[in-house]
Motif scaffolding. Structure first.
Motif, mmCIF file in Angstrom:
data_model
loop_
_atom_site.group_PDB
_atom_site.id
_atom_site.type_symbol
_atom_site.label_atom_id
_atom_site.label_comp_id
_atom_site.label_asym_id
_atom_site.label_seq_id
_atom_site.Cartn_x
_atom_site.Cartn_y
_atom_site.Cartn_z
ATOM 1 N N ALA A 65 -3.900 -2.080 -9.408
ATOM 2 C CA ALA A 65 -2.882 -2.300 -11.085
ATOM 3 C C ALA A 65 -4.378 -1.067 -11.916
ATOM 4 O O ALA A 65 -4.076 -0.759 -12.961
ATOM 5 C CB ALA A 65 -4.290 -3.042 -11.338
ATOM 6 N N GLU A 66 -5.523 -0.799 -11.607
ATOM 7 C CA GLU A 66 -6.093 0.510 -12.145
ATOM 8 C C GLU A 66 -5.130 1.704 -11.757
ATOM 9 O O GLU A 66 -5.401 2.676 -12.690
ATOM 10 C CB GLU A 66 -7.676 0.110 -10.773
ATOM 11 C CG GLU A 66 -8.481 -0.514 -12.185
ATOM 12 C CD GLU A 66 -9.571 -0.595 -10.838
ATOM 13 O OE1 GLU A 66 -9.615 0.176 -9.871
ATOM 14 O OE2 GLU A 66 -10.013 -1.585 -10.713
ATOM 15 N N LYS A 67 -4.229 1.519 -10.931
ATOM 16 C CA LYS A 67 -3.116 3.069 -10.640
ATOM 17 C C LYS A 67 -2.330 2.988 -11.582
ATOM 18 O O LYS A 67 -1.301 3.578 -11.311
ATOM 19 C CB LYS A 67 -3.060 3.604 -9.329
ATOM 20 C CG LYS A 67 -4.073 4.175 -8.654
ATOM 21 C CD LYS A 67 -5.017 4.760 -8.627
ATOM 22 C CE LYS A 67 -5.758 5.182 -7.587
ATOM 23 N NZ LYS A 67 -6.488 5.922 -7.770
ATOM 24 N N ASN B 196 2.936 -1.422 -11.143
ATOM 25 C CA ASN B 196 3.329 -2.931 -11.297
ATOM 26 C C ASN B 196 3.579 -3.067 -10.055
ATOM 27 O O ASN B 196 4.590 -2.478 -9.084
ATOM 28 C CB ASN B 196 4.454 -2.972 -12.244
ATOM 29 C CG ASN B 196 5.269 -4.242 -12.240
ATOM 30 O OD1 ASN B 196 4.075 -5.068 -12.883
ATOM 31 N ND2 ASN B 196 6.353 -4.213 -12.704
ATOM 32 N N ILE B 197 3.039 -4.645 -9.579
ATOM 33 C CA ILE B 197 3.949 -5.297 -8.454
ATOM 34 C C ILE B 197 4.740 -6.393 -8.276
ATOM 35 O O ILE B 197 4.663 -7.061 -9.317
ATOM 36 C CB ILE B 197 2.632 -6.737 -7.578
ATOM 37 C CG1 ILE B 197 1.928 -5.316 -7.555
ATOM 38 C CG2 ILE B 197 3.152 -6.608 -6.896
ATOM 39 C CD1 ILE B 197 -0.346 -5.814 -6.885
ATOM 40 N N LYS C 78 -1.768 -10.046 7.424
ATOM 41 C CA LYS C 78 -1.051 -9.193 6.744
ATOM 42 C C LYS C 78 -0.242 -10.063 5.581
ATOM 43 O O LYS C 78 -0.715 -10.661 5.019
ATOM 44 C CB LYS C 78 0.355 -8.319 7.090
ATOM 45 C CG LYS C 78 1.240 -9.404 7.879
ATOM 46 C CD LYS C 78 2.518 -9.192 6.702
ATOM 47 C CE LYS C 78 3.639 -9.817 7.610
ATOM 48 N NZ LYS C 78 4.663 -10.072 6.580
ATOM 49 N N PHE C 79 -0.746 -8.635 4.086
ATOM 50 C CA PHE C 79 -0.230 -8.980 3.101
ATOM 51 C C PHE C 79 1.080 -7.668 2.858
ATOM 52 O O PHE C 79 0.769 -6.882 2.907
ATOM 53 C CB PHE C 79 -0.833 -9.007 2.209
ATOM 54 C CG PHE C 79 -2.110 -8.265 1.977
ATOM 55 C CD1 PHE C 79 -1.716 -6.708 0.325
ATOM 56 C CD2 PHE C 79 -2.772 -8.056 2.269
ATOM 57 C CE1 PHE C 79 -2.059 -6.483 0.217
ATOM 58 C CE2 PHE C 79 -3.819 -7.274 1.782
ATOM 59 C CZ PHE C 79 -3.283 -6.533 1.189
ATOM 60 N N SER C 80 1.950 -8.327 1.958
ATOM 61 C CA SER C 80 2.823 -7.243 1.550
ATOM 62 C C SER C 80 2.913 -7.023 -0.094
ATOM 63 O O SER C 80 2.889 -7.824 -0.140
ATOM 64 C CB SER C 80 4.485 -6.893 2.484
ATOM 65 O OG SER C 80 4.165 -7.390 3.321
ATOM 66 N N VAL C 81 2.790 -5.834 -0.567
ATOM 67 C CA VAL C 81 3.753 -5.822 -1.751
ATOM 68 C C VAL C 81 4.704 -5.750 -2.035
ATOM 69 O O VAL C 81 5.349 -4.197 -1.328
ATOM 70 C CB VAL C 81 2.357 -5.418 -2.862
ATOM 71 C CG1 VAL C 81 1.290 -6.440 -3.148
ATOM 72 C CG2 VAL C 81 2.437 -4.066 -2.769
ATOM 73 N N LEU C 82 5.595 -5.835 -2.604
ATOM 74 C CA LEU C 82 6.700 -4.914 -3.373
ATOM 75 C C LEU C 82 6.622 -3.569 -4.179
ATOM 76 O O LEU C 82 6.301 -4.280 -5.668
ATOM 77 C CB LEU C 82 7.983 -6.218 -3.525
ATOM 78 C CG LEU C 82 9.441 -4.790 -3.735
ATOM 79 C CD1 LEU C 82 9.784 -4.317 -2.427
ATOM 80 C CD2 LEU C 82 10.590 -6.040 -4.111
#
Ligand code: ADP
Ligand code: ASP
Ligand code: MG
Length: 412
Positions: free
Chosen positions: A371-373, A376-377, A386-390
């Motif tokens: 978010a700081e960069k 948007n997820i 594990k975790f994944s974001v698109l």
């Protein structure tokens, strides 16, 4: 004396000169008194060319003939490697998949290995320590007697399965990097090479997009207990580095919370807007996709505020994107959604680490950092390790680098 399988990937056999260099690694092991089976890929770029020829010949090509065509790349390199080894004074012969034989299921283009009969190769070892140069990626179906291939990147799996079949002491996967890194070193120059990585983490990394090993090869190494190393064919053959060992979690002393970041561009997103919010709607959408052999990965269903309709977002492999859209459009009346939106300029970024089992809030830190960069997820999934974001594909490198630093993986 040890028994070894040495696999050389496409870039390591890209030219006759490179094959000669790979052969020097084989000579080192042979001269040390070891029994050696070699597995080779096609010259880099060759398989892509062969696949393109099939598509050019017919839009709807016969899968069995596709395998006949694409398996030929490995036939060339196995013969050339045998010639080069003989030229260097070693006893060697080539083995095609059907000659070994390496048996595969009849799922042409992505066959599963059913068994490897190493008797012929072992007889060669006993006779005169003959080096067996096997074509990777290919096998034969015992019922149809047709050539089958193991899916892209399948030579890794040929090598590990052969090592299991021959009861080899070790399987060395020689490639163009000197081991498994915390992420793709081509994308993050600060990625660090790991001395060891656990089977579980390597499985996740491979299935989430790190193409350094084919997923099936890691599964076989784990189940059949094959000590497998990833190492470089570009090292000095006289003075090579050991590379990265894939091993049990318990054999790794210093565990990080996150050990690696993977990314996959092979994802496309589909959103169905204002779907009727009633029992059976998920089945109506995902049942037909499953019947059409389309693998759905991430799924998000939004809680509706009107209690009548909801939005459903999910991802499918890029290759199935158009097919999935066409299928859902044809079912518009049955599913009763208002509109269908899609995007294939998306990427899935994943963080992997067995330490996530015992630490809370690991993913939350990533959401904040992204978010700081200003990234948007679009979707999130998590599981035990594990975790994944698109996210939008344009942010791939920024996101991978951000997470890589966040979890302390950058090289000093
Ligand atoms: P080969 O032709 O030898 O099978 P591949 O191209 O299939 O080689 O796999 C090696 C490539 O995998 C490397 O060049 C690297 O860019 C990529 N790669 C992706 N993720 C990783 C990672 N975590 N560690 C090392 N390499 C990786
Ligand atoms: N030549 C095959 C491919 O390019 C198999 C391999 O290299 O592992 O997918
Ligand atoms: Mg590969």
């Amino acid at each position: 004396m040890a028994r070894l399988v040495m696999k050389f990937g496409g870039t390591s056999v890209a030219t006759v000169e490179r094959i000669k260099n790979a052969a020097r690694h084989v000579k080192r092991e042979f001269d040390a008194g070891n029994q050696v089976a070699v597995v080779v890929s096609a010259m880099s770029g060759k398989t892509n060319e062969l696949v393109a020829w099939c598509k050019e010949a017919s839009g709807l090509y016969d899968q069995a003939e596709y395998d006949t065509v694409v398996a030929s790349g490995e036939q060339v390199t196995s013969g050339l490697m045998a010639i080069v080894l003989q030229e260097m004074g070693m006893p060697a012969r080539s083995w095609q998949g059907w000659q070994v034989p390496l048996f595969g299921s009849d799922a042409h283009g992505s066959a599963r290995i059913e068994g490897v009969d190493g008797a012929g190769i072992l007889a060669g070892f006993d006779r005169n320590r003959e080096i067996a140069v096997c074509s990777g990626f290919q096998g034969v179906n015992p019922r149809t007697n047709r050539i089958v291939t193991l899916g892209r990147g399948g030579s890794d799996t040929s090598a590990v399965a052969l090592a299991a079949g021959l009861k080899a002491d070790r399987c060395d996967i020689y490639t163009d990097v000197d081991g498994v890194y915390t992420t793709d070193p081509r994308v993050v120059p600060k990625a660090r090479r790991m001395d060891k990585v656990s089977f579980e983490e390597m499985l996740e990394m491979a299935s989430l997009g790190s193409k350094v090993l084919q997923v099936r090869s890691v599964e076989i190494a784990m189940v059949q207990r094959v000590p497998t190393y990833v190492r470089s064919s570009f090292d000095d053959p006289e003075n090579p580095n050991p590379g990265t060992l894939i091993c049990d979690e318990d054999d790794i002393v210093e565990q990080q919370i996150v050990t690696g970041i993977a990314f996959s561009r092979d994802e496309a997103q589909i959103t169905l807007r204002r779907v009727a919010d009633k029992p059976g709607v998920a089945a109506a959408i995902f049942g037909p996709l499953a019947d059409a052999n389309i693998n759905v990965d991430m799924i998000i269903q939004v809680v509706s505020d009107d209690q009548a309709t909801t939005d459903i977002t999910f991802t499918v492999p890029t290759a199935d994107y158009e097919r999935a859209k066409t299928l859902l459009e044809s079912m518009h009346d049955i599913i009763a959604y208002q509109s269908l939106q899609g995007a294939n300029d998306v990427v899935k970024i994943s963080a992997i680490g067995v330490g996530m089992r015992s630490h809370a809030g690991v993913a939350a830190r990533a959401f904040r950092a992204l978010a700081e960069k200003g990234i948007n997820i679009r979707a999130i999934t998590t599981s035990e390790i594990k975790f994944s974001v698109l996210i939008d594909a344009a942010y791939t490198e920024l996101a991978v680098r951000t997470l890589h630093s966040l979890y302390g993986l950058d090289a000093a």
